[in-house]
Write a protein that holds these residues in place. Structure first.
Motif, PDB file in Angstrom:
ATOM      1  N   LEU A  41      81.933 143.078 -62.764  1.00 52.82           N
ATOM      2  CA  LEU A  41      81.188 141.841 -62.558  1.00 52.82           C
ATOM      3  C   LEU A  41      79.713 142.090 -62.841  1.00 52.82           C
ATOM      4  CD1 LEU A  41      82.816 140.803 -59.159  1.00 52.82           C
ATOM      5  CD2 LEU A  41      83.451 140.010 -61.434  1.00 52.82           C
ATOM      6  N   VAL A  42      79.116 141.202 -63.613  1.00 54.65           N
ATOM      7  CA  VAL A  42      77.701 141.342 -63.950  1.00 54.65           C
ATOM      8  C   VAL A  42      77.001 140.011 -63.697  1.00 54.65           C
ATOM      9  CG1 VAL A  42      76.016 141.870 -65.730  1.00 54.65           C
ATOM     10  CG2 VAL A  42      78.208 143.096 -65.680  1.00 54.65           C
ATOM     11  N   GLU A  43      76.048 140.031 -62.774  1.00 54.65           N
ATOM     12  CA  GLU A  43      75.285 138.823 -62.461  1.00 54.65           C
ATOM     13  C   GLU A  43      74.035 138.744 -63.327  1.00 54.65           C
ATOM     14  OE1 GLU A  43      76.615 140.429 -58.313  1.00 54.65           O
ATOM     15  OE2 GLU A  43      75.789 141.221 -60.176  1.00 54.65           O
ATOM     16  N   SER A  44      73.583 137.534 -63.544  1.00 58.62           N
ATOM     17  CA  SER A  44      72.330 137.304 -64.244  1.00 58.62           C
ATOM     18  C   SER A  44      71.782 135.938 -63.834  1.00 58.62           C
ATOM     19  CB  SER A  44      72.525 137.367 -65.765  1.00 58.62           C
ATOM     20  OG  SER A  44      73.426 136.361 -66.188  1.00 58.62           O
ATOM     21  N   GLY A  45      70.531 135.702 -64.188  1.00 56.23           N
ATOM     22  CA  GLY A  45      69.944 134.395 -63.946  1.00 56.23           C
ATOM     23  C   GLY A  45      68.965 134.326 -62.791  1.00 56.23           C
ATOM     24  N   GLY A  46      68.805 135.420 -62.082  1.00 53.51           N
ATOM     25  CA  GLY A  46      67.847 135.407 -60.983  1.00 53.51           C
ATOM     26  C   GLY A  46      66.418 135.379 -61.491  1.00 53.51           C
ATOM     27  N   GLY A  47      65.481 135.199 -60.562  1.00 53.08           N
ATOM     28  CA  GLY A  47      64.083 135.175 -60.941  1.00 53.08           C
ATOM     29  C   GLY A  47      63.219 134.593 -59.854  1.00 53.08           C
ATOM     30  N   LEU A  48      61.996 134.277 -60.225  1.00 48.53           N
ATOM     31  CA  LEU A  48      61.013 133.701 -59.306  1.00 48.53           C
ATOM     32  C   LEU A  48      60.894 132.209 -59.587  1.00 48.53           C
ATOM     33  CD1 LEU A  48      58.703 133.965 -57.230  1.00 48.53           C
ATOM     34  CD2 LEU A  48      57.188 134.496 -59.166  1.00 48.53           C
ATOM     35  N   VAL A  49      60.983 131.417 -58.531  1.00 50.75           N
ATOM     36  CA  VAL A  49      60.913 129.967 -58.682  1.00 50.75           C
ATOM     37  C   VAL A  49      60.140 129.397 -57.497  1.00 50.75           C
ATOM     38  CG1 VAL A  49      63.121 129.597 -57.503  1.00 50.75           C
ATOM     39  CG2 VAL A  49      62.288 127.899 -59.156  1.00 50.75           C
ATOM     40  N   GLN A  50      59.486 128.283 -57.708  1.00 51.23           N
ATOM     41  CA  GLN A  50      58.780 127.631 -56.614  1.00 51.23           C
ATOM     42  C   GLN A  50      59.750 126.841 -55.754  1.00 51.23           C
ATOM     43  OE1 GLN A  50      55.622 125.290 -58.402  1.00 51.23           O
ATOM     44  NE2 GLN A  50      54.159 126.969 -58.108  1.00 51.23           N
ATOM     45  N   ALA A  51      59.369 126.636 -54.527  1.00 51.15           N
ATOM     46  CA  ALA A  51      60.187 125.833 -53.622  1.00 51.15           C
ATOM     47  C   ALA A  51      60.437 124.455 -54.230  1.00 51.15           C
ATOM     48  CB  ALA A  51      59.499 125.700 -52.263  1.00 51.15           C
ATOM     49  N   GLY A  52      61.676 124.008 -54.102  1.00 47.54           N
ATOM     50  CA  GLY A  52      62.078 122.746 -54.700  1.00 47.54           C
ATOM     51  C   GLY A  52      62.661 122.889 -56.091  1.00 47.54           C
ATOM     52  N   GLY A  53      62.510 124.064 -56.678  1.00 47.20           N
ATOM     53  CA  GLY A  53      63.009 124.302 -58.019  1.00 47.20           C
ATOM     54  C   GLY A  53      64.489 124.652 -58.053  1.00 47.20           C
ATOM     55  N   SER A  54      64.959 124.980 -59.248  1.00 49.84           N
ATOM     56  CA  SER A  54      66.377 125.259 -59.462  1.00 49.84           C
ATOM     57  C   SER A  54      66.560 126.546 -60.256  1.00 49.84           C
ATOM     58  CB  SER A  54      67.049 124.107 -60.219  1.00 49.84           C
ATOM     59  OG  SER A  54      66.972 122.900 -59.499  1.00 49.84           O
ATOM     60  N   LEU A  55      67.692 127.164 -60.045  1.00 56.30           N
ATOM     61  CA  LEU A  55      68.126 128.311 -60.837  1.00 56.30           C
ATOM     62  C   LEU A  55      69.635 128.225 -61.002  1.00 56.30           C
ATOM     63  CD1 LEU A  55      66.230 131.415 -59.359  1.00 56.30           C
ATOM     64  CD2 LEU A  55      65.941 130.447 -61.642  1.00 56.30           C
ATOM     65  N   ARG A  56      70.132 128.779 -62.093  1.00 59.35           N
ATOM     66  CA  ARG A  56      71.576 128.905 -62.257  1.00 59.35           C
ATOM     67  C   ARG A  56      71.912 130.374 -62.459  1.00 59.35           C
ATOM     68  NH1 ARG A  56      75.894 126.631 -66.724  1.00 59.35           N
ATOM     69  NH2 ARG A  56      74.916 128.261 -68.010  1.00 59.35           N
ATOM     70  N   LEU A  57      72.698 130.891 -61.559  1.00 57.72           N
ATOM     71  CA  LEU A  57      73.175 132.263 -61.658  1.00 57.72           C
ATOM     72  C   LEU A  57      74.510 132.292 -62.395  1.00 57.72           C
ATOM     73  CD1 LEU A  57      72.437 133.560 -58.045  1.00 57.72           C
ATOM     74  CD2 LEU A  57      70.903 133.415 -60.019  1.00 57.72           C
ATOM     75  N   SER A  58      74.722 133.370 -63.133  1.00 57.07           N
ATOM     76  CA  SER A  58      75.983 133.575 -63.836  1.00 57.07           C
ATOM     77  C   SER A  58      76.599 134.883 -63.388  1.00 57.07           C
ATOM     78  CB  SER A  58      75.766 133.620 -65.350  1.00 57.07           C
ATOM     79  OG  SER A  58      75.200 132.422 -65.823  1.00 57.07           O
ATOM     80  N   CYS A  59      77.908 134.922 -63.394  1.00 52.13           N
ATOM     81  CA  CYS A  59      78.655 136.135 -63.076  1.00 52.13           C
ATOM     82  C   CYS A  59      79.738 136.293 -64.135  1.00 52.13           C
ATOM     83  CB  CYS A  59      79.266 136.050 -61.691  1.00 52.13           C
ATOM     84  SG  CYS A  59      80.349 137.437 -61.271  1.00 52.13           S
ATOM     85  N   ALA A  60      79.523 137.247 -65.029  1.00 51.49           N
ATOM     86  CA  ALA A  60      80.493 137.505 -66.090  1.00 51.49           C
ATOM     87  C   ALA A  60      81.484 138.546 -65.619  1.00 51.49           C
ATOM     88  CB  ALA A  60      79.776 137.989 -67.344  1.00 51.49           C
ATOM     89  N   ALA A  61      82.760 138.205 -65.706  1.00 53.91           N
ATOM     90  CA  ALA A  61      83.818 139.081 -65.233  1.00 53.91           C
ATOM     91  C   ALA A  61      84.596 139.655 -66.406  1.00 53.91           C
ATOM     92  CB  ALA A  61      84.755 138.323 -64.308  1.00 53.91           C
ATOM     93  N   SER A  62      84.995 140.897 -66.271  1.00 56.75           N
ATOM     94  CA  SER A  62      85.822 141.540 -67.295  1.00 56.75           C
ATOM     95  C   SER A  62      86.764 142.512 -66.615  1.00 56.75           C
ATOM     96  CB  SER A  62      84.953 142.263 -68.322  1.00 56.75           C
ATOM     97  OG  SER A  62      84.179 143.275 -67.700  1.00 56.75           O
ATOM     98  N   GLY A  63      87.750 142.961 -67.377  1.00 60.31           N
ATOM     99  CA  GLY A  63      88.712 143.892 -66.822  1.00 60.31           C
ATOM    100  C   GLY A  63      90.024 143.210 -66.518  1.00 60.31           C
ATOM    101  N   ARG A  64      90.678 143.681 -65.489  1.00 65.45           N
ATOM    102  CA  ARG A  64      92.007 143.160 -65.143  1.00 65.45           C
ATOM    103  C   ARG A  64      91.873 141.917 -64.277  1.00 65.45           C
ATOM    104  NH1 ARG A  64      96.308 147.459 -63.328  1.00 65.45           N
ATOM    105  NH2 ARG A  64      97.555 145.597 -63.740  1.00 65.45           N
ATOM    106  N   LEU A  65      91.660 140.814 -64.936  1.00 64.55           N
ATOM    107  CA  LEU A  65      91.494 139.550 -64.231  1.00 64.55           C
ATOM    108  C   LEU A  65      92.829 138.835 -64.076  1.00 64.55           C
ATOM    109  CD1 LEU A  65      88.302 138.297 -66.072  1.00 64.55           C
ATOM    110  CD2 LEU A  65      88.419 139.300 -63.801  1.00 64.55           C
TER     111      LEU A  65
END
Length: 122
Positions: A4-28
């Motif tokens: 599992l590999v997460e991405s999309g984090g960062g610094l944002v001001q209050a009230g803002g938005s972010l979208r995190l992703s989690c890419a999965a591989s292997g024996r799913l």
């Protein structure tokens, strides 16, 4: 084995938005549960939301309900966490995890990503 590999984090001001992703591989497998958790400095890792690959069942923690949305793209083996109306108290390292039990308990999840930092400034 599942990776599992997460991405999309960062610094944002209050009230803002972010979208995190989690890419999965292997024996799913379609029966796997995909969860999002977070851990603030000095605090325990806490549950945010989970979804299932197959049925699309979703469940949210009361602390984020109405602000965060979990979704999945089975074709891309990716799970997302859309975070809106962010607050300073949402600052934490966010993790995705995979398991076979429908649960909010972190220790019941078998596989974890490395985490992605989300910082919300006031």
């Amino acid at each position: 084995q599942v990776q599992l590999v997460e991405s999309g984090g960062g610094l944002v001001q209050a009230g803002g938005s972010l979208r995190l992703s989690c890419a999965a591989s292997g024996r799913l497998f379609s029966r796997y549960i995909m969860g999002w958790f977070r851990q603030a400095p000095g605090k325990e890792r806490t549950f945010i939301a989970y979804t299932t690959w197959s049925a699309g069942t979703e469940y949210y923690s009361d602390s984020i309900k109405g602000r965060f949305t979990i979704s999945r793209d089975s074709a891309k083996n990716t799970v997302y966490l859309q975070m809106n109306s962010l607050r300073p108290e949402d600052t934490a390292v966010y993790y995705c995890a995979s398991g076979t039990r429908i649960t909010e308990v972190p220790s019941m999840y078998e596989y974890w990503g490395q985490g992605t930092q989300v910082t919300v400034s006031s």
